[in-house]
Design an enzyme around this catalytic site. Structure first.
Site, PDB file in Angstrom:
ATOM      1  CE  LYS A   1      38.908  49.037   3.439  1.00  0.00           C
ATOM      2  NZ  LYS A   1      37.651  48.369   3.904  1.00  0.00           N
TER       3      LYS A   1
ATOM      4  NE  ARG B   1      37.943  47.285  -2.650  1.00  0.00           N
ATOM      5  CZ  ARG B   1      37.677  48.195  -1.696  1.00  0.00           C
ATOM      6  NH1 ARG B   1      38.574  49.063  -1.318  1.00  0.00           N
ATOM      7  NH2 ARG B   1      36.504  48.220  -1.145  1.00  0.00           N
TER       8      ARG B   1
ATOM      9  NE  ARG C   1      29.759  53.773   5.966  1.00  0.00           N
ATOM     10  CZ  ARG C   1      30.838  53.231   5.419  1.00  0.00           C
ATOM     11  NH1 ARG C   1      32.045  53.585   5.826  1.00  0.00           N
ATOM     12  NH2 ARG C   1      30.718  52.320   4.488  1.00  0.00           N
TER      13      ARG C   1
ATOM     14  NE  ARG D   1      30.425  53.899   1.232  1.00  0.00           N
ATOM     15  CZ  ARG D   1      31.619  53.384   1.456  1.00  0.00           C
ATOM     16  NH1 ARG D   1      32.462  53.998   2.260  1.00  0.00           N
ATOM     17  NH2 ARG D   1      31.960  52.240   0.912  1.00  0.00           N
TER      18      ARG D   1
ATOM     19  NE  ARG E   1      30.497  47.997   0.335  1.00  0.00           N
ATOM     20  CZ  ARG E   1      30.165  48.778   1.359  1.00  0.00           C
ATOM     21  NH1 ARG E   1      28.891  48.954   1.696  1.00  0.00           N
ATOM     22  NH2 ARG E   1      31.108  49.391   2.059  1.00  0.00           N
TER      23      ARG E   1
HETATM   24  P1  AP5 Z   1      35.165  52.729   8.268  1.00  0.00           P
HETATM   25  O1  AP5 Z   1      36.369  53.228   8.977  1.00  0.00           O
HETATM   26  O2  AP5 Z   1      34.496  53.628   7.308  1.00  0.00           O
HETATM   27  O3  AP5 Z   1      35.485  51.306   7.589  1.00  0.00           O
HETATM   28  P2  AP5 Z   1      36.053  50.967   6.151  1.00  0.00           P
HETATM   29  O4  AP5 Z   1      36.831  49.713   6.309  1.00  0.00           O
HETATM   30  O5  AP5 Z   1      36.746  52.160   5.578  1.00  0.00           O
HETATM   31  O6  AP5 Z   1      34.699  50.665   5.407  1.00  0.00           O
HETATM   32  P3  AP5 Z   1      34.224  51.039   3.945  1.00  0.00           P
HETATM   33  O7  AP5 Z   1      32.761  50.757   3.882  1.00  0.00           O
HETATM   34  O8  AP5 Z   1      34.701  52.398   3.526  1.00  0.00           O
HETATM   35  O9  AP5 Z   1      35.033  49.956   3.113  1.00  0.00           O
HETATM   36  P4  AP5 Z   1      34.887  49.488   1.651  1.00  0.00           P
HETATM   37  O10 AP5 Z   1      36.153  48.763   1.439  1.00  0.00           O
HETATM   38  O11 AP5 Z   1      33.652  48.733   1.370  1.00  0.00           O
HETATM   39  O12 AP5 Z   1      34.686  50.854   0.818  1.00  0.00           O
HETATM   40  P5  AP5 Z   1      35.640  51.735  -0.109  1.00  0.00           P
HETATM   41  O13 AP5 Z   1      35.200  53.122   0.055  1.00  0.00           O
HETATM   42  O14 AP5 Z   1      37.063  51.385   0.088  1.00  0.00           O
HETATM   43  O15 AP5 Z   1      34.123  52.262   9.384  1.00  0.00           O
HETATM   44  C1  AP5 Z   1      32.813  51.850   9.030  1.00  0.00           C
HETATM   45  C2  AP5 Z   1      31.828  52.328  10.117  1.00  0.00           C
HETATM   46  O16 AP5 Z   1      32.161  51.692  11.343  1.00  0.00           O
HETATM   47  C3  AP5 Z   1      31.913  53.839  10.389  1.00  0.00           C
HETATM   48  O17 AP5 Z   1      30.631  54.314  10.690  1.00  0.00           O
HETATM   49  C4  AP5 Z   1      32.838  53.931  11.604  1.00  0.00           C
HETATM   50  O18 AP5 Z   1      32.579  55.070  12.391  1.00  0.00           O
HETATM   51  C5  AP5 Z   1      32.529  52.637  12.343  1.00  0.00           C
HETATM   52  N1  AP5 Z   1      33.705  52.096  13.055  1.00  0.00           N
HETATM   53  C6  AP5 Z   1      34.999  52.087  12.631  1.00  0.00           C
HETATM   54  N2  AP5 Z   1      35.798  51.490  13.533  1.00  0.00           N
HETATM   55  C7  AP5 Z   1      34.987  51.080  14.540  1.00  0.00           C
HETATM   56  C8  AP5 Z   1      35.240  50.377  15.771  1.00  0.00           C
HETATM   57  N3  AP5 Z   1      36.479  49.983  16.118  1.00  0.00           N
HETATM   58  N4  AP5 Z   1      34.185  50.115  16.576  1.00  0.00           N
HETATM   59  C9  AP5 Z   1      32.923  50.513  16.219  1.00  0.00           C
HETATM   60  N5  AP5 Z   1      32.629  51.194  15.070  1.00  0.00           N
HETATM   61  C10 AP5 Z   1      33.649  51.474  14.251  1.00  0.00           C
HETATM   62  O19 AP5 Z   1      35.243  51.212  -1.565  1.00  0.00           O
HETATM   63  C11 AP5 Z   1      33.969  51.500  -2.102  1.00  0.00           C
HETATM   64  C12 AP5 Z   1      33.884  51.011  -3.523  1.00  0.00           C
HETATM   65  O20 AP5 Z   1      34.854  51.679  -4.338  1.00  0.00           O
HETATM   66  C13 AP5 Z   1      34.176  49.521  -3.754  1.00  0.00           C
HETATM   67  O21 AP5 Z   1      33.035  48.723  -3.510  1.00  0.00           O
HETATM   68  C14 AP5 Z   1      34.596  49.514  -5.214  1.00  0.00           C
HETATM   69  O22 AP5 Z   1      33.476  49.643  -6.045  1.00  0.00           O
HETATM   70  C15 AP5 Z   1      35.386  50.798  -5.325  1.00  0.00           C
HETATM   71  N6  AP5 Z   1      36.818  50.627  -5.056  1.00  0.00           N
HETATM   72  C16 AP5 Z   1      37.548  51.207  -4.055  1.00  0.00           C
HETATM   73  N7  AP5 Z   1      38.845  50.862  -4.141  1.00  0.00           N
HETATM   74  C17 AP5 Z   1      38.945  50.039  -5.212  1.00  0.00           C
HETATM   75  C18 AP5 Z   1      40.037  49.345  -5.811  1.00  0.00           C
HETATM   76  N8  AP5 Z   1      41.289  49.431  -5.316  1.00  0.00           N
HETATM   77  N9  AP5 Z   1      39.778  48.566  -6.887  1.00  0.00           N
HETATM   78  C19 AP5 Z   1      38.545  48.447  -7.401  1.00  0.00           C
HETATM   79  N10 AP5 Z   1      37.450  49.082  -6.873  1.00  0.00           N
HETATM   80  C20 AP5 Z   1      37.667  49.881  -5.800  1.00  0.00           C
HETATM   81 MG    MG Z   2      36.401  53.414   3.912  1.00  0.00          MG
END
Ligand code: AP5
Ligand code: MG
Length: 197
Positions: free
Chosen positions: A13, A88, A128, A134, A145
């Site tokens: 994402k 979400r 990562r 992280r 998760r």
């Molecule tokens: P990346 O692009 O970072 O993927 P991502 O989908 O953004 O993964 P996240 O771990 O950030 O998602 P998440 O939903 O768990 O975390 P968030 O921060 O939203 O890619 C991941 C890795 O893969 C990177 O190293 C990248 O380089 C690599 N990669 C990417 N594309 C690739 C490809 N095509 N091929 C190979 N490698 C690739 O949320 C964190 C926390 O915040 C949640 O757990 C929750 O506690 C809270 N939170 C956030 N939003 C809310 C909400 N709306 N409501 C309630 N709690 C929330």
């Molecule tokens: Mg992310």
């Protein structure tokens, strides 16, 4: 352009939202990044959010809404947004719709579902962790998760599919290919919408 990316942890994402924001000249609004910033700055919201993020649980809906509402309104006024991580839960999506009913020109136009298999997600997040450290990218929290995603976030896809907004994209390919597929899928969604009925 007003977009939402939905996909499990590690589905790309953040990676794709950054590219899409540059491509369409719109804002990238990442709820996880905004929440982590609140934690780092020790704000009242950050103090509430910290434990949830650490455990891999979702923060309460009101907290997510409070962090995202202002930036969404601002970005919509300035030409659009790509949302990464918000809404979400179905409740967050319903609240966002209620807000959009009151204010013209802020509602979502498309939802991209990034599909990636579990083994690849785990591989990416563990890698990562080694690179960036992280705190929620450790095995037990990753598994949690993923369960939270299945229970709380996956139902969003039906919610938006019923509104004809969802484009499915294979997120396992090289990032350049995933990006090209997203842009093509958005074009297809747009021409479908313009077709006379
Ligand atoms: P990346 O692009 O970072 O993927 P991502 O989908 O953004 O993964 P996240 O771990 O950030 O998602 P998440 O939903 O768990 O975390 P968030 O921060 O939203 O890619 C991941 C890795 O893969 C990177 O190293 C990248 O380089 C690599 N990669 C990417 N594309 C690739 C490809 N095509 N091929 C190979 N490698 C690739 O949320 C964190 C926390 O915040 C949640 O757990 C929750 O506690 C809270 N939170 C956030 N939003 C809310 C909400 N709306 N409501 C309630 N709690 C929330
Ligand atoms: Mg992310």
């Amino acid at each position: 352009m007003r977009l939402l990316l939905v996909g499990p942890p590690g589905s790309g994402k953040g990676t794709q939202a950054g590219r899409l924001a540059a491509h369409y000249g719109i804002a990238h609004l990442a709820s996880g990044d905004l929440l982590r910033r609140e934690v780092e700055q020790g704000t009242p919201i950050g103090k509430i959010a910290a434990g949830y993020i650490q455990r891999g649980d979702l923060v309460p809906d009101e907290i997510a809404l409070r962090v995202m509402a202002g930036p969404i309104l601002e970005a919509a006024r300035r030409g659009g947004y790509v949302l990464d991580g918000f809404p979400r839960t179905v409740h967050q999506a319903e609240e966002a719709y209620r807000m959009a009913e009151r204010i013209d020109g802020i509602e979502l136009q498309a939802v991209v579902h990034l599909k990636v298999g579990r083994d690849e997600l785990r591989r990416r997040l563990l890698y990562r962790h080694g690179q960036e450290g992280r705190a929620d990218d450790i095995q037990a929290t990753i598994n949690h998760r993923l369960r939270v995603y299945d229970a709380e976030t996956a139902p969003l896809l039906d919610f938006y599919a019923r509104r004809g907004l969802v484009a499915e994209v294979n997120g396992e390919k090289h990032p350049d290919k995933v990006f090209a597929h997203i842009v093509a899928a958005l074009d297809a969604l747009e021409s479908e919408r313009r077709r006379p009925v």
